[in-house]
Design a protein around this motif. Structure first.
Motif, short mmCIF file in Angstrom:
data_model
loop_
_atom_site.label_atom_id
_atom_site.label_comp_id
_atom_site.label_asym_id
_atom_site.label_seq_id
_atom_site.Cartn_x
_atom_site.Cartn_y
_atom_site.Cartn_z
N SER A 1 0.82 -1.20 0.00
CA SER A 1 0.00 0.00 0.00
C SER A 1 0.86 1.26 0.00
N ARG A 2 2.03 1.19 0.64
CA ARG A 2 2.90 2.37 0.74
C ARG A 2 3.73 2.59 -0.52
N ILE A 3 4.22 1.51 -1.15
CA ILE A 3 5.26 1.70 -2.17
C ILE A 3 4.88 1.20 -3.56
N ALA A 4 3.76 0.50 -3.70
CA ALA A 4 3.45 -0.15 -4.98
C ALA A 4 2.38 0.61 -5.75
N ASP A 5 2.40 0.40 -7.06
CA ASP A 5 1.34 0.92 -7.92
C ASP A 5 0.14 -0.02 -7.94
N GLY A 6 0.37 -1.31 -7.67
CA GLY A 6 -0.70 -2.29 -7.68
C GLY A 6 -0.37 -3.43 -6.75
N PHE A 7 -1.34 -4.31 -6.57
CA PHE A 7 -1.27 -5.41 -5.61
C PHE A 7 -1.52 -6.71 -6.35
N VAL A 8 -0.70 -7.75 -6.07
CA VAL A 8 -0.92 -9.05 -6.69
C VAL A 8 -0.99 -10.12 -5.62
N THR A 9 -1.84 -11.11 -5.88
CA THR A 9 -2.08 -12.16 -4.90
C THR A 9 -2.59 -13.39 -5.63
N THR A 10 -2.71 -14.49 -4.91
CA THR A 10 -3.36 -15.68 -5.46
C THR A 10 -4.63 -16.02 -4.70
N ALA A 11 -4.99 -15.23 -3.70
CA ALA A 11 -6.14 -15.55 -2.86
C ALA A 11 -7.22 -14.48 -3.02
N PRO A 12 -8.49 -14.88 -3.09
CA PRO A 12 -9.58 -13.90 -3.15
C PRO A 12 -9.89 -13.36 -1.75
N ASP A 13 -8.93 -12.65 -1.19
CA ASP A 13 -8.99 -12.19 0.20
C ASP A 13 -9.39 -10.72 0.21
#
Length: 339
Positions: free
Chosen positions: A181-193
């Motif tokens: 949240s602080r340093i990225a332009d986007g978020f990636v994951t493998t879980a529908p959390d």
């Protein structure tokens, strides 16, 4: 609105197969590509591990889809200055269609040079500094940096894109989500959390989130379950094992605890489109913008025909394929590494 892409697995397929799959994905209506960045496969049954940056160069010439690494670890095996050069060149070759997905990595890939494998909090600190170095180099200016983990001396990228590639951060727990949240332009994951996604987005619901899941299409569901169990039992290992085990052989030993029944209950397998759609809608409902689907096993052409004719049309109501595709491996459980 959610769009759907394809997940290219460098652990399971060689370069020629990956290039062919990318073309089939484009023809089937998928809108973007994720590609894993590994030195080793998770087990010997998967059996491949090409150098991702060479494959990305070939992808830039063979299809028109956006590409994202899912994910690159820029902290141990590769110095962040080299990752910056590779990513900048990829953005140039893909005419602005590249995203750099980054994560804190696994010992499986990162220990190969004999470096010690740091504790989880240290790995996240290294990742934060690596992102700082990469962004400095994306400017095209000469960079010297001396930090807690990395030194860069008189480095300058001469091949730089007009627009730097966005940097997305992988997270499976609250500490990494806060860092993203602080340093990225986007978020990636493998879980529908949804909880982690909301933690990343904070007060801005438009911040991009991408995810991936694996399926195994076959006309015979039992055969699909056997294939998924043979190739990807590692998807179902608990806790921090995926971050700390050092070799494919160790993963094979741990995977003896994973049964076909476990895989069959967790993975969309076989020819029923509703089974696949139910899984994908979990990601849509969690607020994911781009969902990448990876097909396990050799029946790739059948998978693409199945998704083109039976699955993607059922997802139209979820906003499938409404985006422009310009919008990143990991496992669903939270671990100490990604807190």
């Amino acid at each position: 609105m959610t769009e759907f892409g394809y997940f290219l697995s460098c652990e399971e397929f060689g370069p020629a197969d990956l290039i062919e799959q990318a073309s089939m994905a484009q023809d089937a209506g998928f809108r973007s590509l994720w590609i894993s960045d590994h030195y080793h496969p998770w087990n010997d049954a998967q059996g491949q591990s090409p150098f991702v940056w060479s494959v990305i160069g070939a992808l830039s010439q063979s299809c028109d889809l956006p590409v994202e690494t899912a994910v690159t670890c820029p902290t141990v095996r590769l110095h962040p200055a080299l990752v910056a050069q590779a990513a900048a060149t990829s953005q140039v070759m893909l005419n602005g269609r590249f995203r750099l997905g980054l994560g804190s990595g696994e010992a499986l890939n990162e220990h190969i040079l004999g470096d010690s494998w740091p504790a989880a909090d240290v790995r996240l600190d290294m990742l934060e500094e690596a992102v700082e170095v990469i962004r400095l180099l994306f400017t095209g200016e000469q960079v010297s940096h001396r930090g807690a983990h990395y030194t860069v001396e008189n480095a300058r990228l001469y091949t730089v894109p007009d627009t730097p590639p966005p940097i997305d951060i992988s997270a499976f727990g609250p500490k990494a989500a806060e860092l993203a949240s602080r340093i990225a332009d986007g978020f990636v994951t493998t879980a529908p959390d949804r909880e982690l996604i909301d933690a990343f987005r904070g007060d801005d619901p438009t911040r991009p989130v991408a995810a991936a899941t694996k399926v195994c299409w076959s006309r015979d569901r039992d055969e699909a379950v056997r294939t998924a169990h043979r190739l990807w039992p590692t998807e179902h290992l608990p806790g921090e094992l995926n971050q700390i085990l050092p070799t494919p052989r160790h993963f094979e030993q741990a995977s003896e605890l994973v049964t076909e029944e476990t895989v069959g209950a967790a993975v969309p397998c076989g020819p029923d489109p509703e089974e696949h759609v139910r899984r994908l809608r979990e990601y849509v409902d969690a607020g994911v913008d781009r969902v990448h689907i990876g097909q396990m096993g050799p029946e790739q052409r059948g998978f693409f025909d199945f998704y083109r004719t039976e699955v993607l049309p059922l997802l139209d109501g979820a906003g499938a394929q409404d985006g422009d595709g310009t919008g990143g491996p990991g496992r669903p459980g939270r671990t100490d590494t990604e807190r």
